[in-house]
Design a protein around this motif. Sequence first.
Motif, mmCIF file in Angstrom:
data_model
loop_
_atom_site.group_PDB
_atom_site.id
_atom_site.type_symbol
_atom_site.label_atom_id
_atom_site.label_comp_id
_atom_site.label_asym_id
_atom_site.label_seq_id
_atom_site.Cartn_x
_atom_site.Cartn_y
_atom_site.Cartn_z
ATOM 1 N N TRP A 292 0.842 -1.199 0.000
ATOM 2 C CA TRP A 292 0.000 0.000 0.000
ATOM 3 C C TRP A 292 0.874 1.245 0.000
ATOM 4 O O TRP A 292 1.879 1.328 0.720
ATOM 5 C CB TRP A 292 -0.904 -0.015 1.234
ATOM 6 N N THR A 293 0.483 2.228 -0.795
ATOM 7 C CA THR A 293 1.198 3.497 -0.861
ATOM 8 C C THR A 293 0.198 4.630 -0.892
ATOM 9 O O THR A 293 -0.852 4.531 -1.539
ATOM 10 C CB THR A 293 2.076 3.568 -2.126
ATOM 11 N N ARG A 294 0.532 5.700 -0.201
ATOM 12 C CA ARG A 294 -0.328 6.889 -0.213
ATOM 13 C C ARG A 294 0.471 8.047 -0.798
ATOM 14 O O ARG A 294 1.566 8.367 -0.316
ATOM 15 C CB ARG A 294 -0.784 7.235 1.207
ATOM 16 N N LEU A 295 -0.064 8.680 -1.852
ATOM 17 C CA LEU A 295 0.661 9.713 -2.576
ATOM 18 C C LEU A 295 -0.234 10.908 -2.868
ATOM 19 O O LEU A 295 -1.454 10.772 -2.970
ATOM 20 C CB LEU A 295 1.186 9.156 -3.913
ATOM 21 N N MET A 299 0.657 18.243 -10.766
ATOM 22 C CA MET A 299 0.398 18.446 -12.186
ATOM 23 C C MET A 299 1.670 18.245 -12.998
ATOM 24 O O MET A 299 2.727 18.790 -12.678
ATOM 25 C CB MET A 299 -0.161 19.855 -12.422
ATOM 26 N N GLY A 300 1.570 17.424 -14.051
ATOM 27 C CA GLY A 300 2.694 17.220 -14.942
ATOM 28 C C GLY A 300 3.701 16.188 -14.483
ATOM 29 O O GLY A 300 4.692 15.948 -15.175
ATOM 30 N N GLU A 301 3.477 15.537 -13.322
ATOM 31 C CA GLU A 301 4.411 14.546 -12.820
ATOM 32 C C GLU A 301 3.735 13.176 -12.742
ATOM 33 O O GLU A 301 2.548 13.068 -12.432
ATOM 34 C CB GLU A 301 4.919 14.930 -11.420
ATOM 35 N N TYR A 302 4.511 12.141 -13.019
ATOM 36 C CA TYR A 302 3.993 10.791 -12.886
ATOM 37 C C TYR A 302 3.765 10.439 -11.414
ATOM 38 O O TYR A 302 4.510 10.872 -10.538
ATOM 39 C CB TYR A 302 4.962 9.768 -13.481
ATOM 40 N N VAL A 303 2.754 9.642 -11.156
ATOM 41 C CA VAL A 303 2.511 9.068 -9.835
ATOM 42 C C VAL A 303 3.041 7.638 -9.874
ATOM 43 O O VAL A 303 2.513 6.799 -10.604
ATOM 44 C CB VAL A 303 1.011 9.081 -9.484
ATOM 45 N N GLU A 304 4.080 7.365 -9.114
ATOM 46 C CA GLU A 304 4.725 6.057 -9.172
ATOM 47 C C GLU A 304 3.964 5.042 -8.331
ATOM 48 O O GLU A 304 3.948 5.116 -7.109
ATOM 49 C CB GLU A 304 6.168 6.165 -8.679
ATOM 50 N N LEU A 305 3.338 4.079 -8.997
ATOM 51 C CA LEU A 305 2.581 3.037 -8.310
ATOM 52 C C LEU A 305 3.456 1.841 -7.951
ATOM 53 O O LEU A 305 3.203 1.166 -6.950
ATOM 54 C CB LEU A 305 1.419 2.567 -9.189
ATOM 55 N N SER A 318 -5.128 -1.898 -7.054
ATOM 56 C CA SER A 318 -6.323 -1.342 -6.442
ATOM 57 C C SER A 318 -6.044 0.142 -6.220
ATOM 58 O O SER A 318 -5.167 0.500 -5.429
ATOM 59 C CB SER A 318 -6.619 -2.041 -5.106
ATOM 60 N N LEU A 319 -6.757 1.012 -6.927
ATOM 61 C CA LEU A 319 -6.485 2.442 -6.915
ATOM 62 C C LEU A 319 -7.657 3.190 -6.301
ATOM 63 O O LEU A 319 -8.781 3.113 -6.798
ATOM 64 C CB LEU A 319 -6.233 2.933 -8.346
ATOM 65 N N ASN A 320 -7.398 3.894 -5.212
ATOM 66 C CA ASN A 320 -8.406 4.746 -4.580
ATOM 67 C C ASN A 320 -7.935 6.193 -4.707
ATOM 68 O O ASN A 320 -6.814 6.522 -4.309
ATOM 69 C CB ASN A 320 -8.562 4.396 -3.099
ATOM 70 N N SER A 321 -8.766 7.054 -5.250
ATOM 71 C CA SER A 321 -8.352 8.439 -5.471
ATOM 72 C C SER A 321 -9.516 9.387 -5.228
ATOM 73 O O SER A 321 -10.686 9.007 -5.356
ATOM 74 C CB SER A 321 -7.799 8.625 -6.887
#
Length: 372
Positions: A292-295, A299-305, A318-321
């Motif tokens: 599990w990761t919380r981020l 804007m304009g940046e990748y979200v590293e999963l 499993s993506l919660n946003s």
Amino acid sequence: SGATYPLAKDGAEFLYREANGEYVIFDASGPGCLVRYWSALVEEGTRIRFYFDGRSKPDVDMLLNDMFTGSTYPWIQPVVGDPEISSGGNYSYLPMPYAKSCKVTLDRLPSFYHLESINLPGRKVKTFSLKDAESFREPLERAAARLRECGPPEMESGAVKKVRVEPGASVAMADLKGAGVIDGFTLRMTPEEPDVLRQVLLRGTWDGEETPSVWSPVGDFFVSGYGKTEFRALPLGSTPEGFYCRFPMPFAKSAKLELLNESGAPIEVEFAVAHRALKSFPKNWGHFHARWTRLETRMGEYVELLNTRGRGHYVGVSLNSQAFTPWMLEGDEVVWADGELTPSIHGTGTEDYFSGAWYFNRGQFGLATHGA
């Protein structure tokens, strides 16, 4: 084995156009297998054609819409699906293998699509043929029934255990020695409020490792990060009776699967674990991981999963946003594998990755392979 090579286009794009006017949207040498087709927009009357192994005449020539509605065998639901069941998206998971090559065309300007294939170098592959379709009707319909009837694993009589877990305490759902596999487990917690689902953790350690391979709040592991969400998928689910997981979790020497209560109150837990012993741990097997990761996004940046090394198989997310606008779903999924400079996967939007479309315009849904 092999690599996945998808083609994803956002808007009216294609590879090239044939002299007869057909738009080529996929062209690959084999052996290989098409494993997924997705589209957000199917214009009425559009025809799709599949040319296998260099043949000049199409092996399959059909209305594109018929690929998703389940009206044409062997494209049967829920192996395939249309916007009504996949919240705006059209998808097909019917495998279409080819021995030498595959070219896919549309007779009208294409829009918003993904095509994914597996490269199978050195493999002997039998090319897909509609003439052979009747020969695999029984296993295909059996697979479709399995996709429609997802649920928890079967447990031995008396396997369910009930315990009370105090704040700060943990309970071992499984503590096993020797080589084996956890084939699945069921879990029911009381209470099931969102805060509790976030504060009770699932922890899995294999073969005496110091850092757990599984570390996640129970709610997020079961796609319920903001409150319990009911669904029935193949690998895991959330039902009125509780949660279930069917991901295989193999181990060579030992396995420990625990619940840790970090909430401020006691919880009541009912669980059962299905497992079996192995004579030895196969050399080509790996271990199950879930992190599990919380981020916060920028804007304009990748979200590293995920950023990992070694041999493995990515099985899903499993993506919660949360956001104030559906525009957050415009973020494309991008995957680099084995140090490549150009990503193997570059999608067209977050809801497209989950095989929906148009910001999930049919609302919440859950299928055997995907949902939102």
